[in-house]
Design a protein around this motif. Sequence first.
Motif, PDB file in Angstrom:
ATOM      1  N   ARG A   8      34.026  -6.138  -5.380  1.00  0.00           N
ATOM      2  CA  ARG A   8      34.511  -5.069  -6.249  1.00  0.00           C
ATOM      3  C   ARG A   8      35.818  -4.474  -5.754  1.00  0.00           C
ATOM      4  N   SER A   9      35.966  -4.330  -4.447  1.00  0.00           N
ATOM      5  CA  SER A   9      37.194  -3.754  -3.915  1.00  0.00           C
ATOM      6  C   SER A   9      38.389  -4.663  -4.127  1.00  0.00           C
ATOM      7  N   TYR A  11      38.899  -6.491  -6.896  1.00  0.00           N
ATOM      8  CA  TYR A  11      39.329  -6.511  -8.291  1.00  0.00           C
ATOM      9  C   TYR A  11      40.541  -5.638  -8.510  1.00  0.00           C
ATOM     10  N   ALA A  12      40.603  -4.493  -7.857  1.00  0.00           N
ATOM     11  CA  ALA A  12      41.760  -3.608  -7.997  1.00  0.00           C
ATOM     12  C   ALA A  12      43.021  -4.292  -7.489  1.00  0.00           C
ATOM     13  N   LEU A  79      45.404  -0.404 -15.237  1.00  0.00           N
ATOM     14  CA  LEU A  79      44.218   0.435 -15.438  1.00  0.00           C
ATOM     15  C   LEU A  79      43.181  -0.266 -16.306  1.00  0.00           C
ATOM     16  N   SER A  80      43.640  -0.965 -17.333  1.00  0.00           N
ATOM     17  CA  SER A  80      42.705  -1.632 -18.235  1.00  0.00           C
ATOM     18  C   SER A  80      42.049  -2.834 -17.567  1.00  0.00           C
ATOM     19  N   TRP A  82      41.548  -3.346 -14.520  1.00  0.00           N
ATOM     20  CA  TRP A  82      40.718  -2.976 -13.375  1.00  0.00           C
ATOM     21  C   TRP A  82      39.543  -2.072 -13.747  1.00  0.00           C
ATOM     22  N   TRP A  83      39.764  -1.100 -14.665  1.00  0.00           N
ATOM     23  CA  TRP A  83      38.785  -0.038 -14.856  1.00  0.00           C
ATOM     24  C   TRP A  83      38.300   0.110 -16.292  1.00  0.00           C
ATOM     25  N   VAL A  84      39.195   0.119 -17.275  1.00  0.00           N
ATOM     26  CA  VAL A  84      38.793   0.396 -18.660  1.00  0.00           C
ATOM     27  C   VAL A  84      37.985  -0.768 -19.230  1.00  0.00           C
ATOM     28  N   PRO A  86      37.624  -4.237 -17.630  1.00  0.00           N
ATOM     29  CA  PRO A  86      38.012  -5.140 -16.542  1.00  0.00           C
ATOM     30  C   PRO A  86      37.810  -6.608 -16.894  1.00  0.00           C
TER      31      PRO A  86
END
Length: 201
Positions: A8-9, A11-12, A79-80, A82-84, A86
């Motif tokens: 998970r770390s 992916y950013a 942002l999309s 990674w988070w919105v 992914p």
Amino acid sequence: MTILPHARSHYAAAAAVTAAILALVAFVVAAADGVIGLVYTQGRTLESLDGFEYALPALGVTVPYVLWHVIPLAAGVFLSFWWVLPIRPQQRVGGVVLRSIVALVIGLAIAIAIEAVRLTTSDLPVNPTQGGAVDNRYYILVLGGLANDAWNLFAGSFGLVVAAGLAMWGWLRTRPVYGPLRHGTTQTGTTQTGPVPVSAE
């Protein structure tokens, strides 16, 4: 389906690298297009090659304008991805394309919002009426300019963002650290390390 704990770390980082490469490519393409377009226009207008004299001034004008659009766009894509919405290696191609389009829309929204703030804080005060107030009709021009910028940015970045999403997805699928094995294979169960205990009889 199991995702490795330390994936998970990462992916950013993958989303950040993808957005950075996208920003670089989009900047080069847009800056080159702006400079070449201005040089061609000036040269054709003057019916000579004097348009090349405008190459360096055109670059000085194009670079700030492009940065105002490319950096917010890349930030929205990051942002999309990674988070919105992914991007993950187990997704299908259609889902990745859809998520790339959503990322483009988010990036466009951020870029146009920043452009609107910049226009209303810098350009409006130079267009006052005789009484010193801003002419309300100028807001129509601002909205038209923002709509034109949004369309140009969408048309010029659509292919790049979709390609960036597919490239990130393809790269993730080649890295076992990001989860299940390739080709939809899932990880089940746990792997036991160390010696296998032997029962006493």
